[in-house]
Design a protein around this motif. Sequence first.
Motif, PDB file in Angstrom:
ATOM      1  N   VAL A 128      50.655  85.750 -24.777  1.00 28.13           N
ATOM      2  CA  VAL A 128      51.010  84.824 -23.694  1.00 28.13           C
ATOM      3  C   VAL A 128      52.312  84.139 -24.073  1.00 28.13           C
ATOM      4  O   VAL A 128      52.604  83.938 -25.259  1.00 28.13           O
ATOM      5  CB  VAL A 128      49.906  83.771 -23.442  1.00 28.13           C
ATOM      6  CG1 VAL A 128      48.621  84.442 -23.009  1.00 28.13           C
ATOM      7  CG2 VAL A 128      49.668  82.919 -24.676  1.00 28.13           C
ATOM      8  N   SER A 129      53.101  83.762 -23.081  1.00 19.55           N
ATOM      9  CA  SER A 129      54.361  83.100 -23.386  1.00 19.55           C
ATOM     10  C   SER A 129      54.884  82.300 -22.201  1.00 19.55           C
ATOM     11  O   SER A 129      54.832  82.762 -21.057  1.00 19.55           O
ATOM     12  CB  SER A 129      55.431  84.135 -23.792  1.00 19.55           C
ATOM     13  OG  SER A 129      56.625  83.485 -24.170  1.00 19.55           O
ATOM     14  N   ASN A 130      55.367  81.107 -22.522  1.00 17.37           N
ATOM     15  CA  ASN A 130      56.154  80.313 -21.585  1.00 17.37           C
ATOM     16  C   ASN A 130      57.547  80.237 -22.201  1.00 17.37           C
ATOM     17  O   ASN A 130      57.902  79.255 -22.851  1.00 17.37           O
ATOM     18  CB  ASN A 130      55.556  78.912 -21.424  1.00 17.37           C
ATOM     19  CG  ASN A 130      56.384  78.037 -20.498  1.00 17.37           C
ATOM     20  OD1 ASN A 130      57.210  78.530 -19.734  1.00 17.37           O
ATOM     21  ND2 ASN A 130      56.187  76.736 -20.584  1.00 17.37           N
ATOM     22  N   PRO A 131      58.347  81.287 -22.008  1.00 14.80           N
ATOM     23  CA  PRO A 131      59.634  81.369 -22.710  1.00 14.80           C
ATOM     24  C   PRO A 131      60.700  80.515 -22.011  1.00 14.80           C
ATOM     25  O   PRO A 131      60.493  80.065 -20.873  1.00 14.80           O
ATOM     26  CB  PRO A 131      59.970  82.853 -22.589  1.00 14.80           C
ATOM     27  CG  PRO A 131      59.409  83.237 -21.249  1.00 14.80           C
ATOM     28  CD  PRO A 131      58.123  82.446 -21.126  1.00 14.80           C
ATOM     29  N   PRO A 132      61.825  80.290 -22.656  1.00 20.31           N
ATOM     30  CA  PRO A 132      62.936  79.625 -21.959  1.00 20.31           C
ATOM     31  C   PRO A 132      63.351  80.480 -20.758  1.00 20.31           C
ATOM     32  O   PRO A 132      63.602  81.678 -20.922  1.00 20.31           O
ATOM     33  CB  PRO A 132      64.040  79.587 -23.020  1.00 20.31           C
ATOM     34  CG  PRO A 132      63.320  79.712 -24.334  1.00 20.31           C
ATOM     35  CD  PRO A 132      62.155  80.616 -24.055  1.00 20.31           C
ATOM     36  N   TYR A 133      63.413  79.887 -19.565  1.00 17.46           N
ATOM     37  CA  TYR A 133      63.758  80.717 -18.409  1.00 17.46           C
ATOM     38  C   TYR A 133      64.717  80.046 -17.414  1.00 17.46           C
ATOM     39  O   TYR A 133      64.936  80.541 -16.305  1.00 17.46           O
ATOM     40  CB  TYR A 133      62.494  81.182 -17.667  1.00 17.46           C
ATOM     41  CG  TYR A 133      61.576  80.106 -17.134  1.00 17.46           C
ATOM     42  CD1 TYR A 133      61.927  79.321 -16.052  1.00 17.46           C
ATOM     43  CD2 TYR A 133      60.312  79.925 -17.690  1.00 17.46           C
ATOM     44  CE1 TYR A 133      61.058  78.365 -15.546  1.00 17.46           C
ATOM     45  CE2 TYR A 133      59.431  78.976 -17.203  1.00 17.46           C
ATOM     46  CZ  TYR A 133      59.812  78.198 -16.124  1.00 17.46           C
ATOM     47  OH  TYR A 133      58.938  77.258 -15.621  1.00 17.46           O
ATOM     48  N   ILE A 134      65.330  78.951 -17.815  1.00 16.02           N
ATOM     49  CA  ILE A 134      66.308  78.304 -16.947  1.00 16.02           C
ATOM     50  C   ILE A 134      67.668  78.971 -17.157  1.00 16.02           C
ATOM     51  O   ILE A 134      68.099  79.179 -18.294  1.00 16.02           O
ATOM     52  CB  ILE A 134      66.434  76.796 -17.263  1.00 16.02           C
ATOM     53  CG1 ILE A 134      65.056  76.124 -17.208  1.00 16.02           C
ATOM     54  CG2 ILE A 134      67.407  76.125 -16.296  1.00 16.02           C
ATOM     55  CD1 ILE A 134      64.396  76.172 -15.865  1.00 16.02           C
ATOM     56  N   ARG A 135      68.339  79.308 -16.069  1.00 16.19           N
ATOM     57  CA  ARG A 135      69.682  79.879 -16.193  1.00 16.19           C
ATOM     58  C   ARG A 135      70.621  78.849 -16.825  1.00 16.19           C
ATOM     59  O   ARG A 135      70.584  77.664 -16.482  1.00 16.19           O
ATOM     60  CB  ARG A 135      70.219  80.314 -14.830  1.00 16.19           C
ATOM     61  CG  ARG A 135      69.413  81.436 -14.195  1.00 16.19           C
ATOM     62  CD  ARG A 135      70.103  82.007 -12.956  1.00 16.19           C
ATOM     63  NE  ARG A 135      70.299  81.003 -11.926  1.00 16.19           N
ATOM     64  CZ  ARG A 135      69.364  80.633 -11.045  1.00 16.19           C
ATOM     65  NH1 ARG A 135      68.155  81.188 -11.093  1.00 16.19           N
ATOM     66  NH2 ARG A 135      69.624  79.725 -10.137  1.00 16.19           N
ATOM     67  N   THR A 136      71.461  79.301 -17.731  1.00 18.57           N
ATOM     68  CA  THR A 136      72.331  78.392 -18.475  1.00 18.57           C
ATOM     69  C   THR A 136      73.123  77.476 -17.553  1.00 18.57           C
ATOM     70  O   THR A 136      73.227  76.264 -17.793  1.00 18.57           O
ATOM     71  CB  THR A 136      73.308  79.197 -19.359  1.00 18.57           C
ATOM     72  OG1 THR A 136      72.556  80.038 -20.248  1.00 18.57           O
ATOM     73  CG2 THR A 136      74.184  78.266 -20.178  1.00 18.57           C
ATOM     74  N   ALA A 137      73.670  78.014 -16.482  1.00 20.09           N
ATOM     75  CA  ALA A 137      74.511  77.232 -15.582  1.00 20.09           C
ATOM     76  C   ALA A 137      73.730  76.152 -14.835  1.00 20.09           C
ATOM     77  O   ALA A 137      74.312  75.178 -14.353  1.00 20.09           O
ATOM     78  CB  ALA A 137      75.199  78.154 -14.579  1.00 20.09           C
ATOM     79  N   VAL A 138      72.407  76.325 -14.753  1.00 23.48           N
ATOM     80  CA  VAL A 138      71.574  75.389 -13.989  1.00 23.48           C
ATOM     81  C   VAL A 138      71.149  74.194 -14.838  1.00 23.48           C
ATOM     82  O   VAL A 138      70.810  73.131 -14.302  1.00 23.48           O
ATOM     83  CB  VAL A 138      70.331  76.120 -13.425  1.00 23.48           C
ATOM     84  CG1 VAL A 138      69.357  75.163 -12.771  1.00 23.48           C
ATOM     85  CG2 VAL A 138      70.777  77.189 -12.427  1.00 23.48           C
TER      86      VAL A 138
END
Length: 284
Positions: A187-197
Amino acid sequence: MNLREACRTGTERLRAAGIADAVVDARLLLEWAAGISVTEYALNPEKPLTDEQEEAYWSGVEKRCRRIPLQHITGEQEFMGLTFHVNPSVLIPRQDTELLVEEALKRIRPGMRVLDLCTGSGCIAISLERFARREKDFKETNKFTGSDISPEAVATARENGRLHGAQVTFVESDLFEGLEGKYDMIVSNPPYIRTAVIEELEEEVRCHDPVLALDGKEDGLYFYRRIIREAGEYLNDGGWLLFETGHDQKDAVIYLMKQAGYREICAYKDLAGLDRAVAGRYYV
């Protein structure tokens, strides 16, 4: 000054500072500073604060006015009905992530080895261990591991594991780099925000959550690609891979999983009706 007066004045100060949830935050800070529950406040709002409690309360209000997250002031956050220690080294557990835990719990069976990648505070791995043991009576047959690249996050996760008496092994690892053996569920909640956002996020997140736990690189899918590509070497036949996703990433993650040969892929919505989790099964 009594509880009611402190709460009213604290609310006014927070509201003047532009805090959206001024009423809730003022009450929670008061409960923390005075060491009381919401019930105690309701039953005795005229109770006076001690000098120490008053000092702690106004210090907390001042910090919240500076947009320091409430959880960093109190040092804790509730998740799955459990209280977790948090600090600036870990992402503050959010209710959205409970969906991932709930879907994982539906698939846990006795004897499984379960891995939580990008564990942060350890809230996912610890919740899985605690609820699997409590609800399914698995005793000692399940093995739970949480990994994170941040040594500070791993230290926090271990602290939370001790707090809850959870039998979870936490290790420092860049995804699978320091891990051995195979698992029946990842299971994973990885980093998923786009850098520019990231620069557009609210100040509490942008300035106080660890960037390492937010930044999913240019398109937000970097870690999904890596995990999906590499997980096959670490999953037993029929093993599950489950992700939390951003509300607009479901289709992309499903596509990546299909391309890698995962089957029985399902997506799940949170209570707000937003796509929030994806699960798929790997067959050798």
